[in-house]
Each structure stands twice: as structure tokens, then as C-alpha cells.
Scaffold this motif. Structure first.
Motif, mmCIF file in Angstrom:
data_model
loop_
_atom_site.group_PDB
_atom_site.id
_atom_site.type_symbol
_atom_site.label_atom_id
_atom_site.label_comp_id
_atom_site.label_asym_id
_atom_site.label_seq_id
_atom_site.Cartn_x
_atom_site.Cartn_y
_atom_site.Cartn_z
ATOM 1 N N MET A 1 0.875 -1.171 0.000
ATOM 2 C CA MET A 1 0.000 0.000 0.000
ATOM 3 C C MET A 1 0.915 1.224 0.000
ATOM 4 N N VAL A 2 0.588 2.199 -0.827
ATOM 5 C CA VAL A 2 1.425 3.394 -0.941
ATOM 6 C C VAL A 2 0.605 4.626 -0.575
ATOM 7 N N TYR A 3 1.105 5.397 0.379
ATOM 8 C CA TYR A 3 0.521 6.690 0.714
ATOM 9 C C TYR A 3 1.384 7.779 0.084
ATOM 10 N N ALA A 4 0.735 8.799 -0.448
ATOM 11 C CA ALA A 4 1.468 9.887 -1.091
ATOM 12 C C ALA A 4 0.911 11.234 -0.676
ATOM 13 N N VAL A 5 1.793 12.211 -0.573
ATOM 14 C CA VAL A 5 1.389 13.605 -0.428
ATOM 15 C C VAL A 5 1.991 14.379 -1.594
ATOM 16 N N CYS A 6 1.264 15.382 -2.032
ATOM 17 C CA CYS A 6 1.757 16.301 -3.051
ATOM 18 C C CYS A 6 1.463 17.713 -2.538
ATOM 19 N N TYR A 7 2.373 18.645 -2.789
ATOM 20 C CA TYR A 7 2.190 19.993 -2.252
ATOM 21 C C TYR A 7 2.697 21.035 -3.250
ATOM 22 N N CYS A 8 2.095 22.219 -3.154
ATOM 23 C CA CYS A 8 2.528 23.345 -3.989
ATOM 24 C C CYS A 8 2.090 24.640 -3.316
ATOM 25 N N PRO A 9 2.700 25.781 -3.667
ATOM 26 C CA PRO A 9 2.303 27.062 -3.066
ATOM 27 C C PRO A 9 0.856 27.408 -3.410
ATOM 28 N N LEU A 10 0.171 28.042 -2.485
ATOM 29 C CA LEU A 10 -1.196 28.499 -2.753
ATOM 30 C C LEU A 10 -1.221 29.441 -3.964
ATOM 31 N N ALA A 11 -0.179 30.197 -4.134
ATOM 32 C CA ALA A 11 -0.112 31.142 -5.245
ATOM 33 C C ALA A 11 0.050 30.454 -6.592
ATOM 34 N N LYS A 12 0.338 29.141 -6.584
ATOM 35 C CA LYS A 12 0.564 28.402 -7.829
ATOM 36 C C LYS A 12 -0.557 27.404 -8.131
ATOM 37 N N GLN A 13 -1.697 27.555 -7.458
ATOM 38 C CA GLN A 13 -2.772 26.579 -7.671
ATOM 39 C C GLN A 13 -3.347 26.654 -9.085
ATOM 40 N N GLY B 1 6.087 19.511 -5.131
ATOM 41 C CA GLY B 1 6.873 18.470 -4.479
ATOM 42 C C GLY B 1 5.981 17.325 -4.046
ATOM 43 N N TRP B 2 6.578 16.160 -3.764
ATOM 44 C CA TRP B 2 5.805 14.992 -3.337
ATOM 45 C C TRP B 2 6.630 14.142 -2.381
ATOM 46 N N ALA B 3 5.940 13.303 -1.634
ATOM 47 C CA ALA B 3 6.598 12.335 -0.749
ATOM 48 C C ALA B 3 5.734 11.091 -0.672
ATOM 49 N N LEU B 4 6.375 9.946 -0.480
ATOM 50 C CA LEU B 4 5.694 8.656 -0.426
ATOM 51 C C LEU B 4 6.044 7.913 0.848
ATOM 52 N N HIS B 5 5.115 7.087 1.297
ATOM 53 C CA HIS B 5 5.412 6.086 2.315
ATOM 54 C C HIS B 5 4.877 4.753 1.794
ATOM 55 N N ILE B 6 5.799 3.814 1.505
ATOM 56 C CA ILE B 6 5.429 2.514 0.959
ATOM 57 C C ILE B 6 5.390 1.510 2.103
ATOM 58 N N LEU B 7 4.235 0.851 2.268
ATOM 59 C CA LEU B 7 4.045 -0.135 3.333
ATOM 60 C C LEU B 7 3.969 -1.523 2.694
ATOM 61 N N SER B 8 4.900 -2.390 3.042
ATOM 62 C CA SER B 8 4.956 -3.707 2.419
ATOM 63 C C SER B 8 3.779 -4.574 2.860
ATOM 64 N N PRO B 9 3.406 -5.573 2.045
ATOM 65 C CA PRO B 9 2.337 -6.491 2.466
ATOM 66 C C PRO B 9 2.684 -7.221 3.760
ATOM 67 N N ASN B 10 3.967 -7.518 3.951
ATOM 68 C CA ASN B 10 4.391 -8.196 5.179
ATOM 69 C C ASN B 10 4.149 -7.314 6.397
ATOM 70 N N LEU B 11 4.488 -6.037 6.297
ATOM 71 C CA LEU B 11 4.276 -5.109 7.415
ATOM 72 C C LEU B 11 2.785 -4.939 7.697
ATOM 73 N N ILE B 12 1.972 -4.826 6.642
ATOM 74 C CA ILE B 12 0.527 -4.643 6.817
ATOM 75 C C ILE B 12 -0.068 -5.822 7.572
#
Length: 299
Positions: A45-57, A91-102
Motif C-alpha cells: 500500500m502506498v501513501y502519497a502527499v503532493c504539495y505546492c504554493p497556494l499562489a501556484k494553484q 513536491g511529493w513524498a511517499l510512504h510505501i508499506l509492504s504487504p508483510n508489514l501490513i
């Protein structure tokens, strides 16, 4: 998107991310959160965040992000390339959770269900981005469980942020759509390039989508089952799909340190699979060869 750090050890979890654009350190930003691979019995399972300045929406909207579930794999890859080329303000960031960890988390003595694991992963990613210097002001999240309760939970952790939790947020907010693209592209790549530490012999690697109702996935689960050692780490063994096959086709065993259970009378002890009688000609399982283990005749 480089996943080599996760691929080196796909039994745990891994957090990855893009460089932080200087614009995101200089002014208030919006941040979106989404996941991919919550339901499948196979893969991470992969969680992701993406972000940008409010002025660049407005510029973000011009990238024409969309809910990843409505797109083909090729379309998702193309949109991720578009995001990557906008790295001066996205920009973006991920957190990958392995099936074994889940599965291990869900079946530990103190139960840690998938909703709680998902919430904690999202909270950890928000904190990770804040610690990296991003000036987060607004957060948009695709809900897991009741939206109101999840929003209250996030507000307790981040009272200084404006938090919006909505069902189907990936189709409502472009920044969540962008996070959805990142999460799905990462999961697709992780599944496609999965390294099996186990020797699966002649089992074909045609496992379909990984979702429990996929006939190819069900067929593959039946083929790759070892009657003693169960499934490779690619499988979420806590899912009912996998447990049903284990209960019907795996060898039942008795743990010798457990209390006597009348229902287990006649069931083989787990130790019987580790100690061979002198007269036995049965070859040890590959599990022992791979780990260079030999039977102990005396202590």
C-alpha cells in the motif's frame, strides 16, 4: 521516481520524496493526501502527499491532474512526468508499506487495524513535509473511515493547519489528484518490479491486478501456496482471501507451547517438520537449504 531503496528491502516500509522546491519553503502551501493499494491481497500500500504554493494553484490546475482510478497506467505515467517537470513549484513524498508489514501489524497481539495504520501513515507524512521546511497551510485528504472523525483527528495533531477531509477528494481537489497519481504510479512500479526472496519454482508470475475478486489473482494464490510455509511476502496473509485458502489447503499444525486444545488432537506438531526420523528419506524443504539450517540431533 526511484524506488531502489524500497526494492532493496521490500519486507518493511520506506519513505521517499522529491527535492523540496524553494517556493514551498518561502510561502504558504496546500498539501493533498491519497493512497493506492488499500484493497488488494497482493503487493504494498502506498501513501502519497503532493504539495505546492497556494499562489501556484492555477498553474497546478493547468497540469490537468485527475483521479488515478479513472486513468490507464500509461496515462498515469504521462501525468507523473508532467508533475516531475513542474518540480520548481510541486513536491511529493511517499510512504510505501509492504504487504508483510501490513499483515504483521493487523495480526499482532495488540490489534492495529488498516484504518489506524492508514491514519498514522498520513499523519507521519504531513509531519515529514513540515519537518522538511514546507510552509503547509491547507491540507486536503481523501477519507479513510468517517470523514468527520478523521478530520477531527488530523486537527488535533495539526491545530495550526486548515484541514479538509472528503470522500472522493481525489476527484474534487487537484492537489489530491496529484497525490493520487504519485501513489498509484509508485505502487504499479513496485508490483511490476517486485523481487521475490523466496524460490517459487515453476509458479508463473501472472497474478493479475492483485484484488481478491480477480480470477488470475485467485489462481496465482492457489498455485504459490506452500502447504507448510504459506505464502511469499508479496501476499497479505491477513486478508480473508488468503486465509480461506490457507485453511482449506495448508497443513494444520499444533504449536507445542500452546495450551492443550481438544480440537487439535491428531494434528501434527510444528516441530515434526523440523526433525526427521533416521529412516526418513524425505528431502528437507528449500527453506532450510536457503538458510543453511541443519537438523540438531542433540543439545
Amino acid at each position: 521516481m526511484e524506488l531502489r531503496e524500497f526494492e532493496r528491502d521490500n519486507a518493511g516500509s520506506c519513505r521517499l520524496g522529491s527535492p523540496v522546491p524553494e517556493l514551498c519553503r518561502a510561502g504558504p502551501c496546500c498539501l493533498g493526501i491519497d493512497e493506492a493499494g488499500r484493497g488488494p491481497v497482493l503487493g504494498p500500500m502506498v501513501y502519497a502527499v503532493c504539495y505546492c504554493p497556494l499562489a501556484k494553484q492555477e498553474e497546478l490546475g493547468a497540469l490537468k491532474m485527475a483521479d488515478s482510478k479513472t486513468l490507464t497506467e500509461a496515462e498515469r505515467e504521462q501525468l507523473f512526468g508532467t508533475l516531475d517537470r513542474a518540480r520548481d513549484f510541486v513536491g511529493w513524498a511517499l510512504h510505501i508499506l509492504s504487504p508483510n508489514l501490513i499483515s504483521t501489524s493487523m495480526q499482532q497481539r495488540a490489534k492495529y487495524n488498516l484504518n489506524a495504520l492508514s491514519h498514522d501513515t498520513a499523519i507521519g507524512l504531513i509531519q515529514h513535509v513540515l519537518d522538511a521546511g514546507v510552509q503547509v497551510a491547507e491540507v486536503f485528504v481523501d477519507t479513510v473511515g468517517p470523514a468527520e472523525k478523521y478530520q477531527e483527528k488530523l486537527k488535533r495533531h495539526f491545530p495550526e493547519l486548515e484541514v479538509t477531509v472528503r470522500p472522493k477528494a481525489d476527484s474534487l481537489f487537484p492537489i489530491v489528484s496529484a497525490a493520487s497519481i504519485c501513489a498509484k504510479v509508485a505502487r504499479d512500479r513496485a508490483v511490476k518490479n517486485w523481487t521475490f526472496p523466496e524460490d517459487l519454482g515453476d509458479v508463473r508470475m501472472e497474478y493479475g491486478s492483485g484484488y481478491p475478486n480477480d480470477p488470475k489473482t485467485k489462481e496465482w494464490l492457489a498455485q504459490c501456496l506452500d502447504p507448510v510455509f504459506g505464502y511469499p511476502q508479496f501476499v497479505r496473509f491477513s486478508w480473508s482471501t488468503a486465509q480461506t485458502i490457507l485453511e482449506s489447503k495448508a497443513v494444520p499444525v499444533r504449536w507445542d507451547d500452546s495450551e492443550d486444545d481438544p480440537a487439535q488432537k491428531g494434528t501434527r506438531s510444528v516441530l515434526s517438520f523440523f526433525a526427521l526420523k533416521e529412516s526418513s528419506k524425505r528431502q528437507p524443504h528449500r527453506f532450510f537449504h536457503e538458510r543453511k539450517l541443519e537438523p540438531v540431533t542433540g543439545l
